[in-house]
Design a protein around this motif. Structure first.
Motif, PDB file in Angstrom:
ATOM      1  N   PRO A  54       0.812  -1.225   0.000  1.00 52.72           N
ATOM      2  CA  PRO A  54       0.000   0.000   0.000  1.00 52.72           C
ATOM      3  C   PRO A  54       0.842   1.270   0.000  1.00 52.72           C
ATOM      4  CG  PRO A  54      -0.801  -1.518   1.668  1.00 52.72           C
ATOM      5  CD  PRO A  54       0.476  -2.084   1.143  1.00 52.72           C
ATOM      6  N   LEU A  55       2.036   1.195   0.605  1.00 54.94           N
ATOM      7  CA  LEU A  55       2.886   2.387   0.660  1.00 54.94           C
ATOM      8  C   LEU A  55       3.583   2.648  -0.674  1.00 54.94           C
ATOM      9  CD1 LEU A  55       4.556   1.812   4.153  1.00 54.94           C
ATOM     10  CD2 LEU A  55       2.447   2.992   3.636  1.00 54.94           C
TER      11      LEU A  55
ATOM     12  N   VAL B  80       2.043   2.653  -3.495  1.00 59.03           N
ATOM     13  CA  VAL B  80       1.063   3.177  -4.454  1.00 59.03           C
ATOM     14  C   VAL B  80       1.420   4.542  -5.050  1.00 59.03           C
ATOM     15  CG1 VAL B  80      -1.327   4.006  -4.624  1.00 59.03           C
ATOM     16  CG2 VAL B  80      -0.846   1.785  -3.646  1.00 59.03           C
ATOM     17  N   PRO B  81       1.804   5.550  -4.228  1.00 61.81           N
ATOM     18  CA  PRO B  81       2.126   6.851  -4.838  1.00 61.81           C
ATOM     19  C   PRO B  81       3.225   6.752  -5.897  1.00 61.81           C
ATOM     20  CG  PRO B  81       1.967   7.077  -2.467  1.00 61.81           C
ATOM     21  CD  PRO B  81       1.901   5.626  -2.756  1.00 61.81           C
TER      22      PRO B  81
ATOM     23  N   ILE C  82       1.819   5.269  -9.057  1.00 66.14           N
ATOM     24  CA  ILE C  82       0.929   6.199  -9.762  1.00 66.14           C
ATOM     25  C   ILE C  82       1.734   7.196 -10.590  1.00 66.14           C
ATOM     26  CG2 ILE C  82      -0.616   8.154  -9.384  1.00 66.14           C
ATOM     27  CD1 ILE C  82      -1.879   6.557  -7.128  1.00 66.14           C
TER      28      ILE C  82
ATOM     29  N   PHE D 201       9.644  12.419  -3.656  1.00 65.94           N
ATOM     30  CA  PHE D 201       9.516  11.168  -2.887  1.00 65.94           C
ATOM     31  C   PHE D 201      10.901  10.633  -2.534  1.00 65.94           C
ATOM     32  CE2 PHE D 201       5.273  10.165  -5.136  1.00 65.94           C
ATOM     33  CZ  PHE D 201       4.596  10.899  -4.188  1.00 65.94           C
TER      34      PHE D 201
ATOM     35  N   GLY E 262       2.662   4.624   8.580  1.00 62.30           N
ATOM     36  CA  GLY E 262       1.422   4.651   7.801  1.00 62.30           C
ATOM     37  C   GLY E 262       0.770   6.016   7.823  1.00 62.30           C
TER      38      GLY E 262
ATOM     39  N   ASN F  27       2.213   8.412   5.581  1.00 64.78           N
ATOM     40  CA  ASN F  27       1.936   8.103   4.181  1.00 64.78           C
ATOM     41  C   ASN F  27       0.503   8.347   3.763  1.00 64.78           C
ATOM     42  OD1 ASN F  27       4.090   6.862   2.358  1.00 64.78           O
ATOM     43  ND2 ASN F  27       4.578   6.117   4.403  1.00 64.78           N
TER      44      ASN F  27
ATOM     45  N   ILE G 232      -0.088  11.373   1.621  1.00 63.63           N
ATOM     46  CA  ILE G 232       0.589  11.227   0.325  1.00 63.63           C
ATOM     47  C   ILE G 232      -0.212  10.294  -0.572  1.00 63.63           C
ATOM     48  CG2 ILE G 232       2.713  10.506  -0.825  1.00 63.63           C
ATOM     49  CD1 ILE G 232       4.229  11.184   1.706  1.00 63.63           C
ATOM     50  N   ILE G 233      -0.649   9.162   0.013  1.00 62.49           N
ATOM     51  CA  ILE G 233      -1.440   8.210  -0.767  1.00 62.49           C
ATOM     52  C   ILE G 233      -2.731   8.874  -1.224  1.00 62.49           C
ATOM     53  CG2 ILE G 233      -2.730   6.046  -0.652  1.00 62.49           C
ATOM     54  CD1 ILE G 233      -0.639   4.989   1.263  1.00 62.49           C
TER      55      ILE G 233
END
Lengths: 222, 253
Positions: free
Chosen positions: A169-170, A172-173, A176, A201, B174, B177, B180-181
């Motif tokens: 899940p981390l 994802v950015p 994308i 990032f 988390g 993040n 950001i997500i």
């Protein structure tokens, strides 16, 4: 400071060179995953071209994740990690050098192979160039973020599967903006924004993740 | 003088950060919060079905919003709360804060599932599809993955101290993040120009707003009650060898 990084990176690379199969496995995994897509989706070049950047990015993501398990585990098992934690050098620096070596061994080969796989999926020259550059910026971020997960799951049962749940899940950015650059270029929108964000990032994770990983390593070694 | 008084006040609060003092307090609080949760849910559901008028565009199907919206809100708030408790655990090293974080994670994950599920039940009659890769839906799905990662890391580590520290660190990573997500998913969606959904922001009627508020409070009360119950169980499990707990449990019989 630089002597520590230098020493650690050279040590890790030497270890990997002596046992190249570890590095090769994740590389072949990358190639195989990408070449399964034409078989699974469609051999039509138009279809492949439209999904190509995404396929290569997802495959790179999975290959990186697969290799992350080995980032600390060998040192953990033979006790080197304990000595590294006890050494007077800052642990975050040690983590950073290990990540750097890991990127040179598994991240960089992925980037180098990308043009070849891009050709297989029918991408044109510009697309391949952009895609390779996004991977060049993105793969270090993946390994930096992943190092936290690798440190947290050290010696935990089912660690290999667990790390994917913690880390994907981390990712994802990065995914994308990595794939977004190519489609944005095709739409005539320019790619600077994507590269700026990927760069941001990278800088952010370079600054923050070594500390988090170092803390996680200390927790795991208690 | 004032500082001494403050210190006294602080101490009387910190008293409840020890499991021994917290256990009887939790015992006393649970029935109240659970009772409130049940009463408020019943009132809220009654209002949902019989008081608020049907929507002029969506008819009756929108009524599921009174569960969907509070669940979605709670799912996000609980993640922040969980990270806050993880932070407290790191700073003050209070075991109870970690137990709270662990209890909250499960409730948060359940609310995320409820939000996704009710959302897709609403989406079918309204948008004609169970799922779209809309920014909000996607980030809610990723939130569920974050919760699942946290819960599985806790479950995978046997030593409670290590589990507490490792999962606390993960919660903090988390929470850094999450924004950001969220923003990258929003941007990704506007780039892809997929099915663009605009929720028409007509001003909400007063009774609709009150119904929503009642349901939000009901969900809050439920969360507090159930988390206290989880923490109580956790205390029993971890401190089963201590004499005070045996005494406490003896009293209950």
């Amino acid at each position: 400071m630089f002597s520590v990084i230098n020493l650690m990176v050279r040590r890790d690379i030497l270890l990997a060179v002596r046992r190249p199969q570890d590095v090769m496995t994740s590389l072949f995994f990358f190639i195989i995953v990408v070449s399964l897509f034409p078989l699974g989706v469609s051999p039509e070049m138009e279809v492949l071209r439209s999904i190509g950047p995404g396929v290569i990015w997802v495959a790179a993501l999975l290959a990186t994740m697969l290799s992350l398990g080995r980032l600390f585990s060998d040192d953990y098992q033979d006790g080197t990690l304990e000595q590294l934690i006890l050494s007077p050098q800052p642990l975050a620096l040690v983590v950073l050098s290990k990540v750097a070596a890991h990127w040179l061994l598994t991240g960089l080969p992925l980037v180098i192979l990308t043009p070849l796989l891009g050709l297989l999926l029918g991408l044109n020259g510009d697309e391949i160039q952009i895609l390779t550059l996004t991977l060049l910026l993105g793969t270090p971020v993946l390994i930096l973020i992943g190092s936290i997960g690798a440190a947290l799951t050290l010696g935990v049962r089912g660690g290999g599967v667990l790390i994917s749940l913690l880390i994907l899940p981390l990712f994802v950015p990065v995914l994308i903006f990595g794939t977004g650059a190519v489609s944005s270029m095709n739409a005539g929108l320019g790619v600077e924004a994507h590269f700026s964000l990927l760069g941001a990032f990278l800088v952010l994770s370079l600054l923050l993740t070594p500390w988090a990983s170092a803390a996680a390593l200390k927790i795991s070694m208690e | 003088m004032a500082s001494k008084q403050n210190e006294k006040k602080l101490n009387s609060w910190l008293k409840f950060s020890s499991t021994r003092n917290f256990y009887p307090l939790a015992d006393k609080m649970i029935p109240w919060f659970m009772g409130l949760a049940i009463v408020l849910t019943l009132i809220g559901l009654y209002m949902t079905f019989f008081v608020v008028p049907p929507d002029y565009q969506q008819g009756n199907s929108y009524r599921i919003m009174y569960i969907h919206v509070p669940a979605a809100w709670m799912s996000m708030l609980i993640y922040l709360l969980m990270a806050l408790y993880a932070g407290i655990y790191f700073v003050l090293n209070v075991k109870l804060a970690d137990m709270m974080a662990g209890g909250l994670a499960i409730t948060g994950a359940i609310f995320t599932v409820i939000a996704l599920w009710t959302g897709s039940m609403w989406g079918k009659p309204t948008w004609g599809t169970w799922w779209v890769w809309d920014a909000r839906l996607t980030s809610e799905l990723l939130l569920l993955f974050l919760y699942l990662g946290y819960i599985s890391l806790r479950a995978a580590i046997d030593d409670p101290n290590r589990a507490a520290k490792a999962s606390g660190l993960l919660a903090l990573v988390g929470v850094v993040n999450v924004p950001i997500i969220y923003f990258s998913v929003t941007w990704w969606n506007t780039l892809h120009q997929g099915a663009s959904i605009t929720t028409n922001k007509t001003s909400m009627a007063t009774e609709m707003f009150i119904t929503l508020l009642v349901m939000v409070f009901a969900f809050w009360m439920y969360t507090i009650a159930i988390v206290l119950m989880r923490v109580r169980n956790e205390i029993i499990e971890r401190e089963r060898d201590t004499s005070w707990l045996v005494e406490e449990l003896g009293k209950e019989k």
